[in-house]
Structures are given as structure tokens and as C-alpha cells.
Design a protein around this motif. Structure first.
Motif, short mmCIF file in Angstrom:
data_model
loop_
_atom_site.label_atom_id
_atom_site.label_comp_id
_atom_site.label_asym_id
_atom_site.label_seq_id
_atom_site.Cartn_x
_atom_site.Cartn_y
_atom_site.Cartn_z
N VAL A 127 4.43 -0.81 8.72
CA VAL A 127 4.27 0.51 8.12
C VAL A 127 5.60 1.24 8.21
O VAL A 127 6.25 1.23 9.25
CB VAL A 127 3.17 1.32 8.83
CG1 VAL A 127 3.02 2.71 8.20
CG2 VAL A 127 1.84 0.59 8.81
N ALA A 151 3.16 -1.30 4.11
CA ALA A 151 2.54 -0.01 3.82
C ALA A 151 3.61 1.07 3.91
O ALA A 151 4.38 1.12 4.88
CB ALA A 151 1.41 0.27 4.80
N ALA A 156 0.86 -1.18 0.00
CA ALA A 156 0.00 0.00 0.00
C ALA A 156 0.89 1.23 0.00
O ALA A 156 1.77 1.37 0.86
CB ALA A 156 -0.91 0.00 1.22
N THR A 169 -2.30 -7.04 3.37
CA THR A 169 -1.15 -6.35 2.76
C THR A 169 0.16 -6.77 3.42
O THR A 169 0.20 -7.13 4.60
CB THR A 169 -1.36 -4.83 2.91
OG1 THR A 169 -2.69 -4.51 2.54
CG2 THR A 169 -0.40 -4.05 2.05
N ILE A 192 -5.93 -1.32 4.71
CA ILE A 192 -4.69 -2.11 4.56
C ILE A 192 -4.83 -3.47 5.24
O ILE A 192 -4.46 -4.51 4.68
CB ILE A 192 -3.50 -1.31 5.12
CG1 ILE A 192 -3.20 -0.12 4.20
CG2 ILE A 192 -2.28 -2.20 5.31
CD1 ILE A 192 -2.30 0.92 4.83
#
Length: 268
Positions: A217, A197, A158, A194, A189
Motif C-alpha cells: 500500500v 493499492a 486498487a 491485488t 483488496i
């Protein structure tokens, strides 16, 4: 799979030729370069041409989302078109699939928007402007969810400008968190299984974070990674579960490139 990423480079007139030297050996180090928005300083057509020249023909695919700076001149469509003319794929509620050494990488991208995080967020209620503010975030988060859900690749990433989590905002004043991201992005997400990110926007934030569902992330804003780009190594999942792969920390940080305005600071 080696994913290079950077955001918030804020290129202006004096930035010509600034990034090219640091990107010369990118094909030897990464399979793709992802740009997490705020590529220009004030969102002008001329700045977009500079960005296009700096990031064109690097020997690896380049995929980007725009940021709030890229919207400031009210010509984001023209900026996206110029970048596309230079071979940079710009995503907004759309996806890209890339072959990376025999493995497939799927990227879903949107600028995202603000609104805040669990327990400290706005709601689509009250004045029209407030409903429109949160409504924009919800619409873009839905487009991210749809894009990620449509990908059937070895790795799914993402790519946003605004943050999906508060973790990577640590270092910023808490009072401005609602303007730096939204939990709705994290929900999208997590819903899609996912692997990674990436976002920018939070110049004084922190590189590492995680969604409530455990997706890594990374804040790749250039003032945070303090380099021309960071590289994350992601191993594709080999089963049918939605558990995300865990990328290594910024495995390599390249030559520092920190363009700033006359004041030495950049607005977010």
C-alpha cells in the motif's frame, strides 16, 4: 510497468499552470498516471476545469478517483463529467484496463470511506446515522472487491482516496484514524489478489504500508511524497497464484509542487 501516482493536489484558482511543467516528460517515465482524489480545493466546477486543463493530454492515460474535497460542493457528478471531457477517466465502483507496453494493467477505483481499523472500528449498529456511515464504507468496499475480482490483467491496482490500512496513517493523530480509512477496503483488496493499492487523504501520514494479506500500500498524498508524482515499478506475476507483485519504493520523485491555501495548510 511504471505507474505514476499522486493525490491531494487541491488545485484552486491560483493553481493554473502549476502542474503542467512537472508533467512534461511524464511519457518518458511512466505508462499511466493515477490520481488518488482531492484534486480540487472545494469541489467547484471551476476548480474541476482547472484540474482538467492541468492533467489533460499528457501522453499517457490518466485515471482518477474523487476525494472528499471533490464532494464538498455537492456536485461530484459534474466534476467527474468535466474531468472525463478532458480525457481523464474517473472511477467509482468501476474499472479500467490499460495496455502498458504489451502488458495489461487493471485498475479498480472508489473514493472509499472511514470507519476505522481492526479492533478500533465502528459498526453498523445503533443510530441511523451510524448505520449509514458504516454502511457507506461497506457498500464502497464491496464495489472495490467486485471491480478487482472482475479484472483479468497482468497487474491489478486498487485506487482509493481513503486508506485501507493504518500503516500509511502513521504521523496523523491516532484519534482521527477512523475518519481516514477502513479495514473493509483492505479486506476487499486482499480478497481479489491485488498487486498494489494506492490512496491519498492522509497528508501527515507515511508512504509505505501493507495489507494483512501482504499487498503493498502506498500513500501518494502530495504532501507525503513531496513531489508532483511518485513512480512505482510493478512486475506482473507470471503464475496463477494470488500473491501480489512487490513494487519498488517510489523509484523516482519529480519536481516538487505543493499548492496550499492562504494559511499554508490544507484540511484533509
Amino acid at each position: 510497468m511504471r505507474i505514476a501516482a499522486v493525490g491531494d493536489v487541491h488545485l484552486g484558482d491560483e493553481s493554473r499552470g502549476l502542474f503542467r511543467p512537472a508533467l512534461a516528460d511524464l511519457p518518458e517515465r511512466a505508462d499511466v498516471l493515477l490520481l488518488a482524489g482531492d484534486l480540487t480545493r472545494c469541489g467547484t466546477v471551476e476548480e474541476a476545469r482547472i484540474v482538467g486543463t492541468e492533467f489533460a493530454d499528457l501522453g499517457v492515460p490518466v485515471v482518477a478517483v474523487l476525494g472528499n474535497h471533490d464532494h464538498h460542493g455537492d456536485v461530484p457528478e459534474q466534476i467527474a463529467e468535466i474531468l472525463c471531457d478532458h480525457g481523464i477517466l474517473v472511477l467509482e465502483g468501476t474499472t479500467a484496463t490499460i495496455d502498458a507496453g504489451g502488458e495489461s494493467l487493471g485498475i479498480a477505483g472508489t473514493i472509499g470511506f472511514g470507519g476505522g481499523f481492526a479492533g478500533h472500528s465502528g459498526s453498523a449498529f445503533g443510530e441511523r446515522m451510524m448505520r449509514e456511515f458504516i454502511g457507506r464504507t461497506a457498500t464502497l468496499a464491496d464495489s472495490l472487491r467486485s471491480g478487482l475480482g472482475s479484472l483479468h490483467t497482468d497487474v491489478k491496482v486498487a485506487l482509493t482516496h481513503y486508506s485501507p490500512v493504518p500503516d500509511t496513517l502513521r504521523g496523523e493523530p491516532r484519534e482521527i484514524y477512523p475518519f481516514l480509512g477502513s479495514y473493509l477496503l483492505a479486506e476487499a483488496i486482499d480478497d481479489a489478489g491485488t498487486d498494489l493499492a494506492l490512496h491519498g487523504h492522509a497528508h501527515a501520514g507515511t508512504e509505505h504500508g501493507e495489507t494483512p494479506g501482504g499487498v503493498p500500500v502506498r500513500n501518494v498524498a502530495q504532501p507525503v511524497i513531496r513531489a508532483a508524482y511518485a513512480i512505482y515499478r510493478v512486475s506482473p506475476s507470471r503464475d496463477d497464484s494470488t500473491a501480489p507483485a512487490t513494487p519498488a519504493p517510489a523509484a523516482e520523485l519529480r519536481a516538487m509542487v505543493q499548492p496550499t491555501g492562504p494559511s499554508g495548510r490544507q484540511p484533509k
